[in-house]
Design a protein around this motif. Structure first.
Motif, PDB file in Angstrom:
ATOM      1  N   GLY A   1      -3.077  10.126  -6.991  1.00 37.34           N
ATOM      2  CA  GLY A   1      -3.937   9.217  -6.241  1.00 37.34           C
ATOM      3  C   GLY A   1      -3.267   8.584  -5.044  1.00 37.34           C
ATOM      4  O   GLY A   1      -3.914   8.232  -4.071  1.00 37.34           O
ATOM      5  N   SER A   2      -1.938   8.461  -5.084  1.00 38.81           N
ATOM      6  CA  SER A   2      -1.263   7.716  -4.017  1.00 38.81           C
ATOM      7  C   SER A   2      -1.295   8.452  -2.683  1.00 38.81           C
ATOM      8  O   SER A   2      -1.050   7.857  -1.641  1.00 38.81           O
ATOM      9  CB  SER A   2       0.186   7.415  -4.407  1.00 38.81           C
ATOM     10  N   LYS A   3      -1.607   9.762  -2.722  1.00 41.54           N
ATOM     11  CA  LYS A   3      -1.648  10.515  -1.470  1.00 41.54           C
ATOM     12  C   LYS A   3      -3.061  11.006  -1.151  1.00 41.54           C
ATOM     13  O   LYS A   3      -3.235  11.943  -0.389  1.00 41.54           O
ATOM     14  CB  LYS A   3      -0.645  11.669  -1.527  1.00 41.54           C
ATOM     15  N   LEU A   4      -4.057  10.347  -1.758  1.00 43.33           N
ATOM     16  CA  LEU A   4      -5.444  10.676  -1.412  1.00 43.33           C
ATOM     17  C   LEU A   4      -5.683  10.415   0.063  1.00 43.33           C
ATOM     18  O   LEU A   4      -6.313  11.206   0.752  1.00 43.33           O
ATOM     19  CB  LEU A   4      -6.415   9.825  -2.242  1.00 43.33           C
TER      20      LEU A   4
ATOM     21  N   PRO B   1      -0.795  -5.301  -0.180  1.00 45.29           N
ATOM     22  CA  PRO B   1      -0.857  -3.896   0.227  1.00 45.29           C
ATOM     23  C   PRO B   1      -2.099  -3.205  -0.332  1.00 45.29           C
ATOM     24  O   PRO B   1      -2.751  -3.719  -1.246  1.00 45.29           O
ATOM     25  CB  PRO B   1       0.419  -3.302  -0.374  1.00 45.29           C
ATOM     26  N   LYS B   2      -2.387  -2.024   0.211  1.00 46.19           N
ATOM     27  CA  LYS B   2      -3.596  -1.293  -0.169  1.00 46.19           C
ATOM     28  C   LYS B   2      -3.735  -1.149  -1.677  1.00 46.19           C
ATOM     29  O   LYS B   2      -2.802  -0.715  -2.354  1.00 46.19           O
ATOM     30  CB  LYS B   2      -3.547   0.114   0.409  1.00 46.19           C
ATOM     31  N   VAL B   3      -4.915  -1.505  -2.168  1.00 44.23           N
ATOM     32  CA  VAL B   3      -5.285  -1.197  -3.554  1.00 44.23           C
ATOM     33  C   VAL B   3      -6.103   0.083  -3.495  1.00 44.23           C
ATOM     34  O   VAL B   3      -7.032   0.186  -2.701  1.00 44.23           O
ATOM     35  CB  VAL B   3      -6.118  -2.337  -4.160  1.00 44.23           C
ATOM     36  N   ASP B   4      -5.746   1.043  -4.299  1.00 41.11           N
ATOM     37  CA  ASP B   4      -6.449   2.329  -4.207  1.00 41.11           C
ATOM     38  C   ASP B   4      -6.407   3.035  -5.559  1.00 41.11           C
ATOM     39  O   ASP B   4      -5.862   2.515  -6.541  1.00 41.11           O
ATOM     40  CB  ASP B   4      -5.805   3.190  -3.109  1.00 41.11           C
ATOM     41  N   ALA B   5      -6.963   4.241  -5.570  1.00 42.25           N
ATOM     42  CA  ALA B   5      -7.060   4.984  -6.822  1.00 42.25           C
ATOM     43  C   ALA B   5      -5.683   5.423  -7.305  1.00 42.25           C
ATOM     44  O   ALA B   5      -4.869   5.892  -6.534  1.00 42.25           O
ATOM     45  CB  ALA B   5      -7.948   6.207  -6.625  1.00 42.25           C
TER      46      ALA B   5
END
Lengths: 738, 166
Positions: free
Chosen positions: A246-249, A348-352
Motif C-alpha cells: 500500500g505504501s507505493k500505491l 504525514p499522509k494517511v493512506d492504505a
C-alpha cells in the motif's frame, strides 16, 4: 519447462524473474543508472509541524563542495497547489512540494540539497539554516480532538460510509448476552524493505521517472496534475518494486522533489528516501479508535452489531480507512450499525496499508466476537458456524461463493481444535484461539497487449506491476495456457506507462483484473491467427481455437500446421485485450474467506508472548500459482503477527512527530518471531469474480491472524487486551497468580 | 580522497574514495554493483549484507576506507559459470523471497552462515552442539528482515543446502 501448457494455471511454477532476483540483477528504482550520471538529492526535514518558514539561509550549503542546487520554496518551478485536481482521487491529485513557505507536518521537506554524490549532499544538508514559526493550532491526535470529527466524503474500498440495518436499539435491548468494548489500534507503517526512490529526468516538457510505484496510471496523473502537464508526456518505469503493501500505491515526496530538481538543474536527479524519511515522507496507517457492541440471544444467535471507528485524515489528502467494512459481511444479525469518522490532522499522509479496513477491522471485531461466544458459553468455531449468514447481512445481496463454513471446519481439523484450550508448561501459559477472515473481492479495469513473433516467441505487455506478488509468473502461466505455448517462450513485460493501462497492484485486485485482460488478449490473438491461417490454408477454416498450439515457429492444430511467418509476411502479429468488472460485482456480495487458529505461550512471570503455531485455511477461488499464492498468504499471516504483537508507530502528541522512525524501533516480525505456518487453500472457482475464477489473495492472510493470536492470549491468561499491538506490559500486572 | 585497493568477487579494484563513503555506497555508487541493497543504512535490516574475508557484515555500517586489502564477496559473485549457487537455486525453488529486495542480503548471510555451521560456531540457541534445525537457522537469520514474510521458505532453502553439504 512444461510441454503441456494446458493446465498450467495453478501449477507451482518458480517465479520467472527469480534468477534475476537471486543474482542481484533485478533493477529496482534506486538501481537504475541510465547513460548520464545522476545528481543526488538529500531531503532537509522540518522538525516542526504546521507552520511558516520565517528564515532561510542556504548560502553555506550552496558553497559546499559538489553542491549543484539547494531547492527550497524560493526556487521551485511552477506547481499546482497540493490537493487540487483530485477528481480522480488522492493518488492523482497534485502532490506539490515546497510550493510556498508553509510547512504541513513534522518531516515535511524544507529543502532538497542536490550534489554530485550522496556524501556531499548529506553534508551540505546539515548546513541549511532555517526557522519555522509554528501556527500553534496543529491537530495530531484524532481521539483527543474528537469534537472535530467529520463524516468523510468517501470510504476506502466501501460503498457507504455509514450503514444502518434493522433496529439496533431494540435488538441491543432485547439481547440476552452483550459485550461492549473500546479498542485502540496503533498507527502503522508499511515498512517495505525498499525505501521510496525516484530518478527523474526532463526532456523539454516530457518527464521520465524510474520509481517504485504500485499503480502507474494514477501516478502518471499525479505528476501531470502537480506540474500542469499532459499525462501523455509523463513516462513512468517500474519493473521491480521492493515491496509495496500500500505504501507505493501513490507517489510520495521524493518523487516530486526529484522531478523539481531535475527541472531546475536540467540533469537526471535521484532521490532515495532514507529509512527515517520513509516514516514521514511516505504514508502510514492512522491509529484508530473502534467501539464495538455485539449482542446475542439465548441460542447464541447474534442479534445486534455496532462498529464505529475514528481515525486521522491527513489534511488535504482524502483517505479514510474502513475497519467496519469486513464486519458488514461477517455474520447474520437482526440489526447492524456501522459508522466511520475522521479528524483532519497535520500529520504525514494517511493512506492504505495492506488490507486497509480488514487488517485492523477483523483484529477488533473478531476479538469481540470471541468475547461474545465466551459470554454465550458456545465454542468459538461453533458460534461462527451458527451465525453464518445466508445472504450479505448489510446489503441483502446474495453471496457469490462463500466457503467460510469449510474454512472453519477444515481449519479446526488441521489445527486439532478442541475449544479455546489452555494448559501450563512450567512458566509458560499455553492458549488456543481462532478467528475468521474475510476480505472484499474486487475487479478493476485493465488492458493488455500481446505480440507473437515469427520465431514463436510471445511477448505480453501491460503497465501492471509485480510488487513481490508473483505477477510476472501468473501472467506468464495465463498467457502460455491460453495460447497453447510453452511458458519459456513467453516474456511478460510490466511496469511501463508505454504499455496498456491497468489498475496496477492494490486491493488484491491485480491478478484477477490483469489476468483477465491477458486472457482476453490471448482470445483475440488466437482469433486473428486462425482467421489469417484460414486465408493462408483452407484446411484451417472453421476450426476450434481451443486446440491451437504454438511450438517453435509453427502454429499447429490437430494434424494441421503452418509456419507463423506465413500468417503476415514474416511480421509479428499482435492483439489487445481488456477486462472490466461484470454485473456480478454489482449484484452479488463478493469476498475471499479464511479461518485462522493460533497457539501462543505467555510467560507466567514476565508476560512475554511467543506465537507457537498458526494455521490458516483460505478460500480465494481458483489458485493461479500454488507456490506464489501460498507465499502471499504466508506473508499476510506474518503481517498479522506484526499487527497483533509488534507494530506501533508512536507519535509524540505534543509536537506531531513520529518517535520510532527506524527498523530498530518500529518492530516488524523477524525470522525468529515466526513459527512454521500451516497454510491450506481450499480449491475453488468463482465464476462471478472473473473468467479465471480467482479471488483476491494478497491481503487475505493478514485478516484473522491477529485476532486469532489475541484470542489465544485470552485463553492462555484470561486477560482481554483491547489495544494493539499487545505487549508483555499489557499482561504483566494481570497474569493469574502462580 | 583516499586510495583503496580491494578484491571484489575475485576481481582486484583500485580506486580513490571519499572517506565518508560506506562499503555499501562504494559498491553501489562507485563500482556499479547495485545487487547489494540499502534498506535502512543503519545496520537494522541486513539487506546490504556482504561477505568480507569470509565473514558476513552489514556493508552500510562499514566505511570503505577501512577495507583496504580486503576480499569482498557480493551477490554478484555468488553464481559461477556453472549457474546459480546451490543457495541461489534453492531460494528460487522454495520461493524464499517475494519482492526480492532483501534477497541479496539473505543469500550472502546464508552463504556465510553455512560456513559458520561447518566451523561449529554456536549461536544463542545452540545447546551442546550445533544442529541443523529450524531454530538454529531462524536465530542466525534474524538479522535479515523480510517484509514479504518469506521466513519459512528461507529456512527451507537454507536447510536443504546445509543438509546436502553435511
Amino acid at each position: 519447462m512444461s510441454e503441456h501448457p494446458k493446465g498450467l494455471i495453478g501449477q507451482p511454477l518458480d517465479r520467472v524473474e527469480g534468477p534475476l532476483k537471486v543474482t542481484g540483477q533485478a533493477t529496482y528504482a534506486a538501481d537504475w543508472r541510465g547513460d548520464e550520471p545522476h545528481l543526488i538529492g538529500f531531503i532537509v526535514e522540518s522538525p516542526a509541524a504546521k507552520g511558516t518558514i520565517t528564515a532561510l539561509d542556504t548560502k553555506e550549503a550552496e558553497a559546499a563542495p559538489g553542491v549543484e542546487l539547494v531547492l527550497t520554496h524560493l526556487n521551485t518551478p511552477k506547481q499546482i497547489p497540493f490537493g487540487e485536481r483530485n477528481d480522480d482521487g488522492n493518488f492523482a491529485q497534485s502532490h506539490a512540494m515546497m510550493r510556498t513557505d508553509h510547512v504541513r507536518y513534522v518531516g515535511y521537506p524544507v529543502a532538497l540539497v542536490v550534489a554530485r554524490t550522496l556524501e556531499e549532499a548529506r553534508h551540505a544538508a546539515s548546513l541549511v539554516r532555517f526557522e519555522i514559526k509554528a501556527d500553534g493550532d496543529a491537530i495530531f491526535d484524532p481521539v483527543a480532538n474528537e469534537k472535530l470529527a467529520e463524516k468523510p466524503d468517501a470510504l476506502d474500498g466501501a460503498e457507504e460510509v455509514d450503514t444502518d440495518t434493522g433496529d439496533f436499539d431494540a435488538a441491543w435491548a432485547g439481547a440476552s448476552h452483550t459485550v461492549e468494548a473500546e479498542f485502540h489500534t496503533s498507527g502503522q507503517h508499511a515498512a517495505a524493505m525498499e525505501p521510496h526512490a525516484t530518478v527523474a529526468e526532463w526532456d523539454g516538457d516530457r518527464l521520465t521517472v524510474h520509481m517504485a510505484i504500485q499503480i502507474l496510471s494514477d501516478a502518471r496523473k499525479g505528476f501531470a496534475n502537480t506540474f500542469d502537464i499532459d499525462p501523455e508526456s509523463v513516462r513512468i518505469v517500474s519493473p521491480y518494486i521492493g515491496g509495496g503493501f500500500g505504501s507505493k500505491l501513490g507517489i510520495h515526496n521524493e518523487a516530486i522533489l526529484a522531478a523539481l530538481a531535475a527541472k531546475v538543474t536540467g540533469q537526471p536527479v535521484r532521490v532515495n528516501q532514507h529509512r527515517r524519511n520513509v516514516f514521514s515522507n511516505g504514508p502510514h496507517r492512522s491509529r484508530h479508535r473502534q467501539r464495538l457492541k455485539v449482542g446475542a440471544d439465548d441460542h447464541g444467535n447474534i442479534v445486534a452489531i455496532h462498529h464505529d471507528s475514528l481515525a486521522a485524515m491527513s489534511r488535504d489528502y482524502p483517505f479514510a480507512e474502513a475497519p467496519a467494512s469486513p464486519t458488514r459481511g461477517s455474520y447474520a444479525t437482526k440489526a447492524m450499525h456501522t459508522q466511520h469518522r475522521v479528524v483532519e490532522a497535520d500529520i504525514p499522509k494517511v493512506d492504505a496499508m495492506r488490507a486497509p479496513g480488514e487488517a485492523i477491522g477483523t483484529l477488533t471485531f473478531e476479538a469481540i466476537i470471541d468475547e461474545l461466544a465466551h459470554e454465550c458459553g458456545v465454542d468459538p468455531v461453533e458460534f461462527r458456524l451458527r451465525n453464518e449468514p445466508e445472504k450479505d447481512p448489510n446489503s441483502g445481496k446474495p453471496f457469490s461463493d462463500r466457503k467460510m463454513r469449510r474454512c472453519l471446519l477444515e481449519g479446526a481439523e488441521r489445527f486439532g481444535w478442541n475449544g479455546p484450550a489452555s494448559r501450563r508448561e512450567g512458566d509458560w501459559l499455553i492458549g488456543h484461539g481462532m478467528a475468521a477472515a474475510i476480505r472484499p473481492n474486487m475487479m478493476m479495469k485493465a488492458e493488455a497487449a500481446m505480440e507473437l513473433a515469427p520465431d514463436g516467441r510471445l511477448v505480453v505487455r501491460l503497465d501492471m506491476t509485480d510488487i513481490g506478488t508473483g505477477t510476472y509468473t501468473i501472467l506468464t502461466q495465463i498467457a502460455a495456457e491460453a495460447m497453447g505455448i510453452a511458458p519459456d517462450k513467453v516474456t511478460v513485460e510490466l511496469g511501463d506507462t508505454d504499455f496498456p493501462e491497468t489498475c496496477g497492484s492494490g486491493g488484491s485486485f491485480g491478478a484477477g483484473s490483469t489476468g483477465t485482460a491477458v486472457l482476453d488478449a490471448a482470445e483475440n490473438l488466437k482469433a486473428d491467427l486462425l482467421s489469417r491461417a484460414a486465408k493462408a490454408d483452407r484446411d484451417w477454416k472453421g476450426v476450434n481455437s481451443k486446440a491451437l498450439r504454438i511450438t517453435d515457429d509453427m502454429l499447429s492444430l490437430d494434424e494441421r500446421s503452418l509456419p507463423i511467418s506465413a500468417l503476415d509476411d514474416g511480421k509479428a502479429i499482435s492483439a489487445k485485450g481488456s477486462a472490466s468488472p461484470g454485473k456480478a460485482h454489482e449484484n452479488m456480495a463478493q469476498y475471499s474467506y479464511g479461518a485462522q487458529f493460533a497457539e501462543v505461550a505467555v510467560d507466567a512471570v514476565t508476560g512475554e508472548i511467543r506465537l507457537r503455531r498458526l494455521t490458516g485455511v483460505f478460500d480465494a477461488g481458483r489458485i493461479l500459482n500454488e507456490k506464489t499464492a501460498r507465499s502471499q498468504l504466508m506473508g499476510g499471516m506474518v503481517f498479522g503477527i506484526g499487527a497483533a504483537l509488534m507494530e506501533e508507530s508512536l507519535m509524540d502528541d505534543r509536537y506531531g512527530a513520529f518517535m520510532n522512525r527506524d527498523l530498530a524501533e518500529y518492530h516488524i516480525p523477524v525470522n525468529r518471531d515466526v513459527p512454521r505456518l500451516d497454510i491450506h487453500m481450499i480449491e475453488g472457482f468463482d465464476a462471478n469474480s472473473n473468467p479465471l475464477g480467482s479471488k483476491g489473495i494478497g491481503e487475505l492472510g493478514i485478516c484473522g491472524a491477529g485476532p486469532a493470536i489475541a484470542n489465544a492470549i485470552f485463553a492462555a491468561t484470561g486477560v482481554r487486551v483491547r489495544k494493539f499491538p499487545i505487549h508483555m506490559e499489557d499482561l504483566m500486572e494481570k497474569l493469574p497468580p502462580r | 580522497m583516499y586510495p583503496l585497493q580491494l578484491t571484489i568477487n575475485g576481481k582486484a579494484h583500485e580506486t580513490n574514495v571519499d572517506p565518508r563513503v560506506s562499503l555499501l555506497d562504494l559498491l553501489r555508487e562507485n563500482l556499479g554493483l547495485t545487487g547489494s541493497k540499502k534498506g535502512c543504512d543503519h545496520g537494522q535490516c541486513g539487506a546490504c549484507t556482504v561477505i568480507v574475508n569470509g565473514r558476513r557484515i552489514n556493508s552500510c555500517l562499514s566505511l570503505a576506507v577501512s577495507h583496504d586489502g580486503d576480499e569482498v564477496t557480493t551477490i554478484e559473485g555468488m553464481a559461477s559459470d556453472d549457474g546459480l549457487s546451490p543457495l541461489q537455486a534453492a531460494f528460487v525453488r522454495h520461493d524464499a523471497f517475494q519482492c526480492g529486495y532483501c534477497t541479496p542480503g539473505q543469500i550472502c548471510s546464508a552463504t556465510a552462515l553455512l560456513e559458520e555451521l561447518e566451523r561449529g560456531e554456536p549461536s544463542v540457541v545452540t545447546k551442546e552442539r550445533v544442529e541443523l534445525a529450524d531454530e538454529e537457522i531462524r536465530e542466525r537469520m534474524s538479522g535479515n528482515l523480510c517484509r514479504c514474510g518469506a521466513y519459512n521458505n528461507i529456512i527451507d532453502a537454507i536447510l536443504e543446502v546445509a543438509e546436502a553439504r553435511a
